[in-house]
Design an enzyme around this catalytic site. Structure first.
Site, PDB file in Angstrom:
ATOM      1  CE1 TYR A  28      -1.669   3.332   2.850  1.00  0.00           C
ATOM      2  CE2 TYR A  28      -3.125   3.064   0.962  1.00  0.00           C
ATOM      3  CZ  TYR A  28      -2.668   3.814   2.036  1.00  0.00           C
ATOM      4  OH  TYR A  28      -3.209   5.048   2.289  1.00  0.00           O
ATOM      5  CG  ASN A  31      -3.592   7.671  12.194  1.00  0.00           C
ATOM      6  OD1 ASN A  31      -2.445   8.068  11.905  1.00  0.00           O
ATOM      7  ND2 ASN A  31      -3.878   6.391  12.394  1.00  0.00           N
ATOM      8  NE  ARG A  67      -2.177  -2.810  13.707  1.00  0.00           N
ATOM      9  CZ  ARG A  67      -3.090  -1.891  13.377  1.00  0.00           C
ATOM     10  NH1 ARG A  67      -4.353  -2.223  13.161  1.00  0.00           N
ATOM     11  NH2 ARG A  67      -2.747  -0.615  13.283  1.00  0.00           N
TER      12      ARG A  67
HETATM   13  C1  WQD Z   1      -3.868   3.384  15.299  1.00  0.00           C
HETATM   14  C2  WQD Z   1      -3.252   2.920  16.604  1.00  0.00           C
HETATM   15  C3  WQD Z   1      -2.648   0.597  16.588  1.00  0.00           C
HETATM   16  C4  WQD Z   1      -6.724  -0.994  16.335  1.00  0.00           C
HETATM   17  C5  WQD Z   1      -3.500   2.973   9.283  1.00  0.00           C
HETATM   18  C6  WQD Z   1      -2.757   2.903   7.986  1.00  0.00           C
HETATM   19  C7  WQD Z   1      -2.615   4.283   7.413  1.00  0.00           C
HETATM   20  C8  WQD Z   1      -3.970   4.938   7.297  1.00  0.00           C
HETATM   21  C9  WQD Z   1      -4.672   4.954   8.644  1.00  0.00           C
HETATM   22  C10 WQD Z   1      -4.730   4.716   5.030  1.00  0.00           C
HETATM   23  C11 WQD Z   1      -2.059   1.981  16.380  1.00  0.00           C
HETATM   24  C12 WQD Z   1      -3.746   0.868  17.620  1.00  0.00           C
HETATM   25  C13 WQD Z   1      -5.638  -0.121  16.402  1.00  0.00           C
HETATM   26  C14 WQD Z   1      -7.025  -1.814  17.440  1.00  0.00           C
HETATM   27  C15 WQD Z   1      -5.175  -0.858  18.629  1.00  0.00           C
HETATM   28  N1  WQD Z   1      -4.750   4.281   6.301  1.00  0.00           N
HETATM   29  N2  WQD Z   1      -4.891  -0.057  17.529  1.00  0.00           N
HETATM   30  N3  WQD Z   1      -6.240  -1.713  18.563  1.00  0.00           N
HETATM   31  O1  WQD Z   1      -2.167   1.761  11.785  1.00  0.00           O
HETATM   32  O2  WQD Z   1      -1.853   4.198  12.482  1.00  0.00           O
HETATM   33  O3  WQD Z   1      -2.728   3.691  10.209  1.00  0.00           O
HETATM   34  O4  WQD Z   1      -4.751   3.589   9.098  1.00  0.00           O
HETATM   35  O5  WQD Z   1      -4.268   5.735   4.594  1.00  0.00           O
HETATM   36  O6  WQD Z   1      -2.033   4.178   6.139  1.00  0.00           O
HETATM   37  O7  WQD Z   1      -1.460   2.405   8.259  1.00  0.00           O
HETATM   38  O8  WQD Z   1      -4.166   3.292  12.184  1.00  0.00           O
HETATM   39  O9  WQD Z   1      -6.247   3.059  13.474  1.00  0.00           O
HETATM   40  O10 WQD Z   1      -5.096   0.946  12.599  1.00  0.00           O
HETATM   41  O11 WQD Z   1      -4.078   2.215  14.491  1.00  0.00           O
HETATM   42  O12 WQD Z   1      -4.481  -0.794  19.653  1.00  0.00           O
HETATM   43  O13 WQD Z   1      -8.000  -2.636  17.431  1.00  0.00           O
HETATM   44  O14 WQD Z   1      -4.223   2.171  17.314  1.00  0.00           O
HETATM   45  O15 WQD Z   1      -1.696  -0.331  17.090  1.00  0.00           O
HETATM   46  O16 WQD Z   1      -1.105   2.238  17.387  1.00  0.00           O
HETATM   47  P1  WQD Z   1      -2.625   3.175  11.732  1.00  0.00           P
HETATM   48  P2  WQD Z   1      -4.978   2.322  13.164  1.00  0.00           P
END
Ligand code: WQD
Length: 338
Positions: free
Chosen positions: A149, A178, A290
């Protein structure tokens, strides 16, 4: 007023940007194949804007459909959202991501060139920073990719930069951090299919009782509470940034900008904010990290302020309250809004 084409305009950020562009006085056309969005968002956009939506159902991979969109509409600029955007999914389906994200941009740019339309706002991502070491992250930070991606988004950024050497492209690259939250009307919002990957929609499903608990992915990071830091930005702020980006393009000013608040927030801080929004405890449990997560991602928002006059306005509580209002309205089918 300008005529703007939104590819993927029925999606989460696209639909909010549609409303923001209409409110700014632009005439907007949506191209969407509804592969990752719900057609009934169009009715809700009609209610929100008080006007019929100019919708073309189709894919950015369909050159004939694109040529049809540009013929006779006098499009002044394009905001390109239509893409696949799940990091984990991209690892499993890299060719689909290359085809849709890179092939889609190429087909779109060829159709734009043929129509003499040279202004494009491109939806990029902070994931192009990989695992940064300097914070807050400036646009000059080293770029890399840790997933197919991110590879597609970085490649698209480089295509846009290279193309401008040969033709009069005017490009706005917006690196989202985010995006979270929903429109204040609760008529549009994030609507992921299946079990959400992202933090806020996952907490929303727990709050609705559709999922048992939030799993917090790791509390052994080098942050005050041990959980990872992110730069969450309200989708209403993010959509406004697109309006300001298109205005800059209409004035001939290309840019590559972080769109974030500049304020890092941990997972547990976001969890506490969501509990304030629902006014009760949200079940959660700390589990292991994760795979692929980076410890910290937060923007230096200086350049967006300097080049667009953009600054985020909404705080954590509005992000969570708007998310909670949206998922409740969605669960009720907006009956109370009819
Ligand atoms: C945020 C934080 C997780 C879920 C992704 C893509 C990025 C963009 C936005 C497209 C992290 C933690 C999450 C859960 C958790 N997408 N978490 N429990 O990974 O920062 O970004 O989405 O453009 O490209 O990489 O976002 O919301 O998945 O995670 O603890 O059930 O929340 O570990 O620290 P991320 P996220």
């Amino acid at each position: 007023m300008a005529r703007i084409l939104l590819t993927g305009g029925a999606g989460y950020i696209g639909s909010h940007t549609y409303v923001a562009l209409c409110e700014a006085g632009h005439e907007v056309t949506i191209l969407d194949d509804f592969s990752n969005s719900d057609p009934d968002v169009i009715d809700r956009l009609t209610r929100l804007t008080g006007g019929t939506v100019d919708l073309v159902r189709g894919s950015v991979l369909d050159r004939a459909a694109l040529d049809g969109v540009f013929a006779g509409r006098g499009i002044d600029g394009v905001v390109h959202f239509a893409a696949l955007k799940a990091v984990g999914e991209s690892v499993a389906r890299p060719l689909d991501y290359f085809e849709t994200n890179i092939g889609g941009l190429m087909t779109l740019m060829q159709a734009m060139k043929a129509a003499g339309v040279w202004r494009i706002v491109f939806s990029s991502t902070a994931t192009v920073y990989g695992a940064p070491a300097v914070f807050p992250i400036p646009e000059t930070a080293p770029l890399s990719y840790t997933s197919p991606y991110a590879f597609t988004k970085l490649t698209c950024e480089r295509i846009l930069a290279q193309a401008a050497d040969a033709d009069p492209w005017v490009t706005g690259v917006l690196r989202y951090f985010n995006p979270v939250g929903a429109h204040e009307s609760a008529l549009i919002g994030e609507d992921p299919r299946g079990v959400p990957d992202n933090l806020m929609p996952y907490m929303a499903k727990v709050a609705l009782g559709e999922l048992p608990e939030l799993q917090v992915f790791g509390d052994d990071y080098a942050t005050p509470d041990g959980t990872a830091w992110r730069d969450y930005i309200h989708v209403m702020d993010l959509s406004r940034a697109h309006v300001q980006s298109m205005s800059a393009l209409l004035n001939g000013r290309s840019h590559v900008l972080n769109i974030g608040t500049g304020s890092p927030v941990s997972v547990l801080e976001m969890h506490a904010a969501y509990e304030r929004a629902i006014d009760r405890a949200l079940p959660h449990r700390v589990v292991g990290r994760r795979a692929g997560d980076v410890p910290k991602l937060y923007a230096d928002p200086t350049r967006a302020r300097e080049e667009l006059g953009f600054e985020a306005r909404y705080g954590l509580d509005e992000m969570c309250a708007s998310s909670w209002a949206w998922v409740q309205a969605q669960a009720k089918g907006w009956r109370f809004n009819s």
